[in-house]
Motif scaffolding. Sequence first.
Motif, short mmCIF file in Angstrom:
data_model
loop_
_atom_site.label_atom_id
_atom_site.label_comp_id
_atom_site.label_asym_id
_atom_site.label_seq_id
_atom_site.Cartn_x
_atom_site.Cartn_y
_atom_site.Cartn_z
N HIS A 1 0.92 5.19 15.48
CA HIS A 1 2.04 5.69 14.68
C HIS A 1 2.89 4.49 14.32
O HIS A 1 3.77 4.08 15.07
N THR A 2 2.61 3.86 13.21
CA THR A 2 3.32 2.65 12.83
C THR A 2 4.41 2.96 11.84
O THR A 2 4.31 3.88 11.03
N VAL A 3 5.48 2.20 11.91
CA VAL A 3 6.61 2.40 11.00
C VAL A 3 6.98 1.06 10.42
O VAL A 3 7.11 0.08 11.14
N ASP A 4 7.17 1.00 9.15
CA ASP A 4 7.58 -0.22 8.47
C ASP A 4 8.74 0.15 7.56
O ASP A 4 8.67 1.13 6.84
N LYS A 5 9.79 -0.65 7.60
CA LYS A 5 10.98 -0.30 6.82
C LYS A 5 10.65 -0.17 5.34
O LYS A 5 11.28 0.57 4.62
N LYS A 6 9.67 -0.94 4.90
CA LYS A 6 9.31 -0.87 3.48
C LYS A 6 8.55 0.42 3.16
O LYS A 6 8.49 0.84 2.03
N CYS A 7 7.92 1.00 4.17
CA CYS A 7 6.99 2.08 3.92
C CYS A 7 7.54 3.46 4.25
O CYS A 7 6.90 4.46 4.01
N GLY A 8 8.68 3.53 4.88
CA GLY A 8 9.20 4.84 5.27
C GLY A 8 8.77 5.21 6.66
O GLY A 8 8.06 4.47 7.34
N GLU A 9 9.16 6.41 7.09
CA GLU A 9 8.93 6.80 8.48
C GLU A 9 7.46 7.04 8.78
O GLU A 9 7.02 6.86 9.89
N SER B 1 3.94 6.36 6.77
CA SER B 1 3.17 5.99 5.58
C SER B 1 1.77 6.58 5.66
O SER B 1 1.33 7.07 6.70
N LEU B 2 1.06 6.50 4.53
CA LEU B 2 -0.32 6.97 4.47
C LEU B 2 -1.19 6.18 5.44
O LEU B 2 -2.10 6.72 6.06
N TYR B 3 -0.88 4.90 5.59
CA TYR B 3 -1.63 4.07 6.54
C TYR B 3 -1.42 4.55 7.98
O TYR B 3 -2.34 4.60 8.78
N ASP B 4 -0.16 4.92 8.31
CA ASP B 4 0.11 5.46 9.65
C ASP B 4 -0.76 6.68 9.93
O ASP B 4 -1.37 6.81 10.99
N ALA B 5 -0.80 7.58 8.93
CA ALA B 5 -1.58 8.80 9.10
C ALA B 5 -3.06 8.48 9.27
O ALA B 5 -3.77 9.10 10.08
N ALA B 6 -3.55 7.50 8.50
CA ALA B 6 -4.95 7.11 8.62
C ALA B 6 -5.26 6.57 10.01
O ALA B 6 -6.30 6.87 10.59
N SER C 1 -10.82 8.81 4.06
CA SER C 1 -10.26 9.36 2.84
C SER C 1 -8.90 8.72 2.54
O SER C 1 -8.63 8.32 1.40
N LYS C 2 -8.07 8.58 3.58
CA LYS C 2 -6.73 8.01 3.38
C LYS C 2 -6.80 6.51 3.08
O LYS C 2 -6.10 6.00 2.21
#
Length: 823
Positions: A163-171, A173-178, A192-193
């Motif tokens: 569960h990654t969070v990056d200030k640029k990407c929001g709480e 991101s699609l990458y977090d979900a992947a 898919s993601k």
Amino acid sequence: MVKMTLFNLETLHDKFPVVIALMTLLTFIPCEKSSGGKVGDAFYSVQIAAYKKLDNANAMIDSLKAQDLKLFCKSVIFKNEEWHCVLTGRYKSKQEALDAGLSLKEKGVIKDFLIREPDPPPIDPENRHTSISKKADSLNAKKNIPLPLALEETVSKDRTGPHTVDKKCGEASLYDAAMMDFKSGSYEDALSKLEQIIRRKDFKCVKKESILRHIADSYYFLGTKRDNKKYLLKAIDQYRNLIRYYPNLKKGDALITIYRLAKSYEYLNLYQEALAEFKYFYSRYPESKYIPEAMFMIGKMCYRMGKFDRAIEGIKEYIKRIPDDEHVKDAYFGIGDCYSQIRQFDDADVWYGNALKKWPALEKISKNNIFQLGSFYLQTEKYDQALKTFFVFVNLFPEEKYSKDVLYKIARSLVGADQLSRGLKMLSLVIRKYPKSKEAQESAVIMADIRAVNSKAKVPIMADIRAINSKTKVPIYISGYDNIITKDPDNKKKEKIPFMKGYALLKEGIYKQSFDIYHSLLSQSFYERYGEASKKCLILSASYLVNGYYSKEDYIAVCNLYFKSYKYGLFKYGNFDTLLKIGNSLKKTGLLTCAVEDFRKMIDLFKEHEKRDELLLNIAKIEYDRGHYDGAEKELKTLLKKQSRMDKKILINAKKLLGDIYYRRGLFEKAACFYSEVLGSGEGVEDIADVYRDYADSLREMGLYPSAFINYKRAVKTCKGKHHKCSIPVIADSYEGLGDYFYNEGRYQPAISMYKQSLDHVHEGAQKRPWAIFNIGRGYMNLGNGSMAEKSFSSLKGEGEDEFWSNLVDYCIYDKSWIEKHG
């Protein structure tokens, strides 16, 4: 007060991301309210992560439910900020906790960890944690220990965070979900993601390299867990691209990439390619924890390829160096099997005997090893031991009870043990269940032999052996050979008659059936009398088949013949043209290692052949395609030593390839020299427009723009000619090169015209030529045509990674306005 130990272990692979902050005096409180703990309740735990947000800690715990780690959460105060730590285990001693952490590390569940010993102090109801945090800060300052990093922000930098969070990407991101999907084993959802990110070119949150590596890993795990060849082939493509486009991968990432590439080849039974990758892995990463497996797999791949001497050598070295490894049991039995395959039965008996002394319980031996042990006993006429071994095999693996190989070998063992009645029934079962198999043919011969020798033996009704034949029509006299095999009691004819049948088919031009008969005969351990003659006929049949398949461009069929015949005298009896077509077919199907091996053997065999130079050139081309420029250069330099008596076409291609190598290395002056020699060779230069383009590129890189301009014009002129067909990239590159020349001369209108012609030759859906578009915009800007410049620049907005083109356009516009304002 809390005692803490930090273990920063070398990361061997990215199985799970954990970011550990350096902290020294932290106070634990439960995520739910707690009244503190007693001194006697203290225990050690393994901390695997920490988050500022409780939801993120809980998300990580949920993602690891399948691991059965019994995770729990504790809150800590550091610098007046609350952190939520994810921990596992309640251990009585620090050593016990350490062992547990190391075990998780080795299994790939975590990367790093902390050992925590909570000793909760009373909680001040007025000021819940302030005094404790200040004390911690004070001690940290005295010891000069770094303060903890913001874990939620840092985790996003790792490629496999749950569960990654990056200030640029929001709480989220699609990458977090992947990554959450990836870690939970939902690889298709992760794919898919990740592929959606690639299509969007959204690389703000994470590097493209990391996304591509996870795509490759997803295909790999899908392929291995589902035994799906399609996924494994895609994994191989992805890993190859990673190696090609990111040659400077971090050691841990490169190590895992090559290891999984080798394993993918192994799963697909592409043993030659797997062997090459395992060897490369072994030489490149000698300290890796995967080295024992790599050593074992090198021997195993040699075995799978039928190179038993090399397999024995490799596996013995593995046992000598790592005698307690997990594969040693298979290694002992494997060496016994290798010796059995090359009919060195005394050596096989020694190794099998030593293996059974170490591991006497057959039920604890692998499926393949039990079967091969039984086969060894059968070959050495130890029929009772063979029967005992095969019956244990059937009891342990009941699904194999009616497999062709098991039925046939049990039948032969029964016959050898003089249990004729049971043996005949089993042979009849083989024929009935597998009527067109080699085993059915051999079973019929054995039954006929029993009936001839022992008139009292009751032979079951069996299918006519002629039913085993292919549907291809053959002359009647050839079919008569089958009747002789089944009716004539003469044992000597059991070898002679099949040989004569194969030869008759060969004379009649029925090459496929002839090849199949000789291949079947040579595969039998007892077939020796006509062995060499059969090999000659097999290779002769193969040569006719290769010619037919190659003319139809059926390169896979040619490769299949190669794999069936290479150990039966292919390089001893095969002619040059047949072997060359085989090598070219291997190259065209992507089996590059096999192709190189074929060509090298041909070089050794045909030292004075007029086409020997063609083989060296082929090897150099393969090495170049694989990115092995040093190897390609070495082969070409060897070739050019005798250029005075070399075929002109080969000489031209060799010099062109050397030019390509030097251009790739950035040695443009050397590249230009070779391209110049090629162009000075006169007529007969293939793809001459490509050479003009490459020569012009080299000259441009050297700063020789006028000379480059001339050769770009020659490339365009050649492509416009009636007798030359040029590839689209050559035409587009040449026009773009002309545009660059005019632009550098300050002739912006003709430059724009050339750039537009370059774009006109790009097919719809093909990759854009962004530099041409950018230079069109710059050209219009220099001409004072702002509207047309803006039109060109706008098409570049949002192109590429990290908004590169947008930033470049903005900079260009700013730079132009600054110059106009300040001079």
